[in-house]
Design a protein around this motif. Structure first.
Motif, short mmCIF file in Angstrom:
data_model
loop_
_atom_site.label_atom_id
_atom_site.label_comp_id
_atom_site.label_asym_id
_atom_site.label_seq_id
_atom_site.Cartn_x
_atom_site.Cartn_y
_atom_site.Cartn_z
N LYS A 123 1.04 -1.58 0.20
CA LYS A 123 0.04 -0.06 -0.01
C LYS A 123 0.50 1.22 0.20
O LYS A 123 0.68 2.59 0.59
N ASP A 124 1.89 1.50 -0.92
CA ASP A 124 2.76 2.22 -0.48
C ASP A 124 2.58 3.39 -2.18
O ASP A 124 2.26 2.89 -3.06
N GLN A 125 1.94 4.46 -1.37
CA GLN A 125 1.43 4.99 -2.96
C GLN A 125 2.46 5.93 -3.48
O GLN A 125 2.27 6.07 -4.95
N GLN A 126 3.29 5.98 -3.36
CA GLN A 126 4.26 6.71 -4.24
C GLN A 126 5.12 5.66 -5.17
O GLN A 126 5.62 6.05 -6.09
N LEU A 127 5.45 4.26 -5.06
CA LEU A 127 5.75 3.35 -5.96
C LEU A 127 4.66 3.52 -6.69
O LEU A 127 5.67 3.57 -7.69
N LEU A 128 3.45 3.95 -6.52
CA LEU A 128 1.89 3.47 -7.74
C LEU A 128 1.87 4.63 -8.10
O LEU A 128 2.51 4.73 -9.70
N GLU A 129 2.24 5.74 -8.04
CA GLU A 129 2.50 6.93 -8.61
C GLU A 129 4.06 6.91 -9.26
O GLU A 129 3.31 7.28 -10.49
N MET A 130 4.79 6.94 -9.39
CA MET A 130 5.90 6.45 -9.54
C MET A 130 5.61 5.25 -10.74
O MET A 130 6.38 5.50 -12.20
N CYS A 131 5.26 4.08 -10.92
CA CYS A 131 4.71 3.52 -12.18
C CYS A 131 3.43 4.65 -12.77
O CYS A 131 4.02 3.72 -14.58
N ASP A 132 2.77 5.16 -12.51
CA ASP A 132 2.31 5.79 -13.47
C ASP A 132 2.83 6.45 -14.22
O ASP A 132 1.85 6.85 -15.11
N THR A 133 3.66 7.25 -13.25
CA THR A 133 5.03 8.39 -14.43
C THR A 133 5.38 8.00 -15.47
O THR A 133 5.81 8.50 -16.82
N VAL A 134 5.79 6.13 -15.12
CA VAL A 134 6.44 5.58 -16.27
C VAL A 134 5.49 5.85 -17.40
O VAL A 134 5.66 5.29 -18.77
N ARG A 135 4.70 4.87 -17.08
CA ARG A 135 3.59 5.21 -18.02
C ARG A 135 2.95 6.02 -18.92
O ARG A 135 2.78 6.15 -20.11
N HIS A 136 3.21 6.89 -18.34
CA HIS A 136 2.67 8.38 -18.22
C HIS A 136 4.00 8.72 -19.98
O HIS A 136 3.36 9.17 -21.25
N ASN A 137 4.58 8.02 -18.92
CA ASN A 137 5.87 9.25 -19.98
C ASN A 137 5.60 8.02 -21.63
O ASN A 137 5.89 8.59 -22.63
N LEU A 138 5.96 6.71 -21.58
CA LEU A 138 6.20 5.61 -21.95
C LEU A 138 4.93 6.03 -23.84
O LEU A 138 5.18 6.18 -24.33
N LYS A 139 3.15 6.41 -23.06
CA LYS A 139 2.51 6.66 -23.62
C LYS A 139 3.05 8.76 -24.71
O LYS A 139 2.45 8.16 -26.31
N ASN A 140 3.32 9.43 -23.77
CA ASN A 140 4.54 10.03 -24.73
C ASN A 140 4.93 10.17 -25.81
O ASN A 140 5.50 10.14 -27.12
N SER A 141 5.18 8.83 -25.86
CA SER A 141 5.99 8.60 -26.68
C SER A 141 5.48 7.61 -27.23
O SER A 141 6.31 6.79 -28.69
#
Length: 504
Positions: free
Chosen positions: A471-489
């Motif tokens: 239940k680590d929200q910081q890790l989940l937000e990091m995973c979401d950031t990776v997904r968002h950045n890859l989508k831009n590519s």
């Protein structure tokens, strides 16, 4: 090309003659009858197709590109869907008034000018993934063929030499003029100084001082525009052509004049059996795109902001005979359609790979396949109705997506074969229309890219599961950031419970 020296006018009324031969099962709009007529080809083993090519005095614009793209789509349908052996021919007009004027204005020799713009034209065609014709004929390389046709028209009294030295086709000696388009009676006040009639058109233009020319029995000069296509097409295909294509602006006078002089040349009442004309490309709230209106966009400018596949989708979304409105909104819709198909392909593969587990109603899926296939067949046989094909695929994709994204999960390992059937139908139809949505390499070493993405996807998947378990929200937000950045590519990451996947 054999013809009688006593060639005379053979018809009095504008009629289309239904050809004898192989009925393809397709109906095509006929500009003479104003109805959709059965497409009957002379020989079922091969179909003859001639396209009016470019006049290479300037860069092509996307209005030209939309015409050639739509004709490419029709050719692909005939070859890949209906399995017809299509033989395609195109001319390149590399001598013309516009070319000479541009050459004089830019002080660039005619040949250097035409070679530059022809090279640019073929580069545009290649970048748009439009198939090149089987045979390419340049006017300047076939002057003797053109002169022979003019000489035959002179002998059968369908052409004459005027006082200014120019050879004109005698419309008055041919009784079936105005076959492709209704033409109002001519106004005597507009009679040409040298012509018998203002409707007569030049077959051989007498050379002016300083212009490029060729020697002929009628004096130095160069061919007129209309006779070029007639002579070159007849040289390859003889006295009868199944299909002749071009933009709607060519129907009159170019195609009308081609038909008239070719019928006179071959002593036939019908030279082309089917004329296919594409609609104009319009800018939003504007007139058609043309160089004379100074509102053109080059192909290179188009491809700087969109992909060839998106432009092809836009052409598929508008019927080939209709005017196509080019706008940011329309192109955005085309892009969305493409992305929906890519996402659908990814979803189907995830289902087949066990990443998505849902109950599938096989009977409903089977009916969906049958209905969609029948609609697609009906659309393609009805004057190549590609907008209906796109609409049908969109509905099919939407229906399957609803099923595969439903909450009715199951634990069984069995898969619905109908999902494979539907996926194949969508891919096969898109490929037939010229859309290849399969995986594209993102680097010269495509296998390295795939391997790297698999490693990244697995790592993110493990981090995400760790974040969920702790239940680590910081890790989940990091995973979401990776997904968002890859989508831009251009890379899409999707999470399916404990498993993640990626696609382009």
């Amino acid at each position: 090309m054999l013809m009688s020296k006593n060639c005379v006018s053979l018809v009095k009324h504008h009629k289309w003659i239904r050809p004898e031969g192989h009925d393809t099962g397709i109906k095509v709009f006929n500009c003479i009858t104003k109805n959709k007529e059965p497409l009957i080809v002379k020989n079922k083993n091969f179909v003859t197709w001639y396209t009016c090519g470019p006049t290479v005095y300037d860069s092509s614009h996307i209005g030209h590109a939309s015409c050639f793209m739509k004709l490419d789509i029709i050719q692909r349908i005939l070859k890949q869907y209906f399995n017809l052996n299509l033989v395609t021919v195109m001319n390149i007009t590399d001598v013309d008034d516009k070319i000479i004027n541009r050459s004089n204005a830019s002080k660039v020799p005619v040949q250097e000018l035409t070679q530059r713009y022809e090279k640019e034209f073929w580069k545009d065609i290649e970048e748009l993934d439009i198939s090149k014709p089987d045979v390419i004929l340049r006017v300047t390389e076939n002057i003797e063929i053109i002169k022979n046709c003019i000489e035959k028209l002179m002998k059968c009294k369908k052409a004459y030499q005027a006082e200014n030295g120019t050879i004109y086709f005698d419309v008055g000696a041919y009784s079936n003029y105005g076959k492709l388009q209704n033409i109002s009676s001519e106004n005597p006040e507009h009679e040409h100084e040298y012509k018998k009639s203002s409707m007569d058109f030049a077959l051989w233009k007498s050379a002016k001082s300083g212009e490029v020319y060729w020697e002929s029995p009628w004096g130095n000069g160069r061919p007129g525009w209309h006779i070029e296509c007639s002579a070159l097409a007849s040289h390859i295909f003889g006295p009868e052509i199944d299909i002749h294509a071009g933009g709607i602006d060519l129907r009159f006078p170019h195609h009308e004049n081609e038909e008239a002089q070719s019928c006179a040349l071959h002593c036939k009442t019908q030279w082309v059996n089917y004329w296919i004309h594409t609609g104009h490309l319009h800018l939003k709230d504007s007139e058609k795109m043309s160089k004379s209106l100074k509102n053109t966009m080059s192909v290179s400018s188009l491809l700087a902001n969109t992909t060839p596949q998106t432009f092809r989708m836009a052409c598929l979304m508008s019927h080939y005979r209709k005017h196509m409105e080019f706008s940011p909104e329309f192109m955005a819709t085309a892009s969305t359609n493409l992305q929906n198909y890519i996402n659908f392909i990814d979803t189907c593969k995830n289902y087949l790979n066990g990443l998505i587990t849902v109950d599938v109603d096989n009977n409903a899926m089977e009916q969906l396949v049958q209905d969609s296939a029948e609609i697609i067949y009906g659309a393609l046989t009805d004057d190549f109705n590609t907008p209906l094909v796109v609409k049908t695929l969109n509905k099919l994709v939407s229906a399957v997506n609803i099923t595969l994204h439903s909450s009715k999960t199951h634990s069984s390992v069995s898969k619905s074969v109908n999902v494979v059937v539907i996926l194949n139908l969508v891919l096969r139809t898109l490929n037939m229309l010229g859309l290849d949505l399969s995986y594209k390499k993102h680097s010269e070493s495509g296998s390295d890219f795939v391997e790297i993405m698999n490693i990244l996807n697995d790592f993110r998947q493990n981090v995400r599961q760790l974040g969920i378990s702790k239940k680590d929200q910081q890790l989940l937000e990091m995973c979401d950031t990776v997904r968002h950045n890859l989508k831009n590519s251009g890379i899409i990451l999707k999470d399916h419970g404990k498993v993640s996947s990626w696609s382009t």
